[in-house]
Design an enzyme around this catalytic site. Sequence first.
Site: not given
Ligand SMILES: NC(=O)c1ccc[n+]([C@@H]2O[C@H](COP(=O)([O-])OP(=O)(O)OC[C@H]3O[C@@H](n4cnc5c(N)ncnc54)[C@H](OP(=O)(O)O)[C@@H]3O)[C@@H](O)[C@H]2O)c1
Length: 435
Positions: A14, A46, A107, A136, A189, A192, A203, A207, A309
């Site tokens: 994301t 991945r 975080k 965020g 969505g 999780e 979580d 923070k 987001g």
């Molecule tokens: N989503 C939000 O709104 C948000 C907000 C604030 C902070 N965050 C933080 O931002 C970070 C990323 O969040 P996200 O929502 O973008 O997560 P996500 O959509 O689950 O994406 C995670 C990414 O990491 C890759 N990945 C996961 N495990 C892996 C492994 N073992 N080896 C190699 N690659 C791996 C995945 O690869 P594949 O795509 O190939 O599976 C994917 O591209 C997290 O720390 C989260 O807490 C997210």
Amino acid sequence: MAEPLRIALAGLGTVGAGLVRLAETNGGLIERRAGRPLRIVAVSARDRAKDRGVDLSPYDWEDDMTALAARADIDVVVELVGGADGPALTTARNALKAGKALVTANKAMIAHHGLELAELAENRGVALKFEAAVAGGVPVIKGLREGAAANRIERLYGILNGTCNYILSTMEATGRDFGDVLAEAQALGYAEADPTFDVEGVDAAHKLAILAAIAFGARIDFGAVDIAGIARVRAADIARAAALGYRIRLPGIADCAAGAGNDAGLFQRVQPCLVPRDHPLAAVEGPTNAVVAEGNFSGRLLFQGAGAGDGPTASAVAADLIDIARGDIGAPFSVPVAQLEPRAPADAGHRISRAYLRFTVTDRPGVLAEIATAMRDADVSIESLIQQGRPEEDGEVLVAMVTHEGPEAHVGKALRLLEGSPSLTEPPLVMQLLS
Ligand SMILES: NC(=O)c1ccc[n+]([C@@H]2O[C@H](COP(=O)([O-])OP(=O)(O)OC[C@H]3O[C@@H](n4cnc5c(N)ncnc54)[C@H](OP(=O)(O)O)[C@@H]3O)[C@@H](O)[C@H]2O)c1
């Protein structure tokens, strides 16, 4: 032309894909503001074949993200994988040890390993930045480190988890119960598939621990956060709180010297609370985040916006990258790790507050008297018995009350006196009233 800041991107989910989109869309204005281009050089995730809705063909692909740091053509690694340990932590350590700057939205990793990573960064003279890890797209870390840098922060509190805020505000708006609204949030969505970290308050606690370290100049201490989630809040609690003029929210609260007899220990708590309807946090609806910091000269500062987001989170990551491109290294926790104070956890028992207590009891005579006796023996004064509900089908009755102001330790004693009582069908729910 100025040299570009060369970026390796670990994680293309994301936030990672959002960052690629943002860099494509706003590249020109970012370059003007940063004084040099931000150039993504290499990416890793991945599954190389996955369609992520962005064109990755201009970038080198690395199968092993932990190897990104070894590339000579990289200045900064952006970790957007997630998880406190595992490949995220290895990638972060490798980057800093190799003298590359690190930007992360993680975080959990910062709450658990932030001091170690900050020490690595300081020793190597490189930047470690994590604006996106808290709230965020809301620039609250920047607000504290820069805008409020001249202030002693006296208290900090905020709504730090959008999923919980969405669930609580939807429960209030619809009168529906927790499980029902959680299922809907998952379908939409907003939650999780495994919502445990969110709904149990973990979580938000990650923070809060990060913000508290920055605000109070303290060594980060996630283990000292007193955590309770929202799963036990019922629609009936929300209705009773509303009748009293309150909304139920899940704030994270941190301060350094609240309550009579308290030392300068650090108080950190994430717990559902009753928030007066005219309080700034009561107006925060849906998945929005908000943080209030009270500075001794600035007064009350309110930071508010989208807490998650792809767009908002990528915006915060890009802001960190722009800072690095401008040459801003700075201490990750505002002061060098060696100068962060090891603050003991504050004794919450001394805190003076009013509390909402909800008991789930069997429908038989004498139960109310038993509860009232425990309150009297623990020196807890009851301000109002809100309502004794009608028995549900299973003969269960909800008894809710609000206490007068008093030390939290007294409420704790009353609950201990009631422990094991056959009249209670589940442990009482305690929520403080936010003043
Ligand atoms: N989503 C939000 O709104 C948000 C907000 C604030 C902070 N965050 C933080 O931002 C970070 C990323 O969040 P996200 O929502 O973008 O997560 P996500 O959509 O689950 O994406 C995670 C990414 O990491 C890759 N990945 C996961 N495990 C892996 C492994 N073992 N080896 C190699 N690659 C791996 C995945 O690869 P594949 O795509 O190939 O599976 C994917 O591209 C997290 O720390 C989260 O807490 C997210």
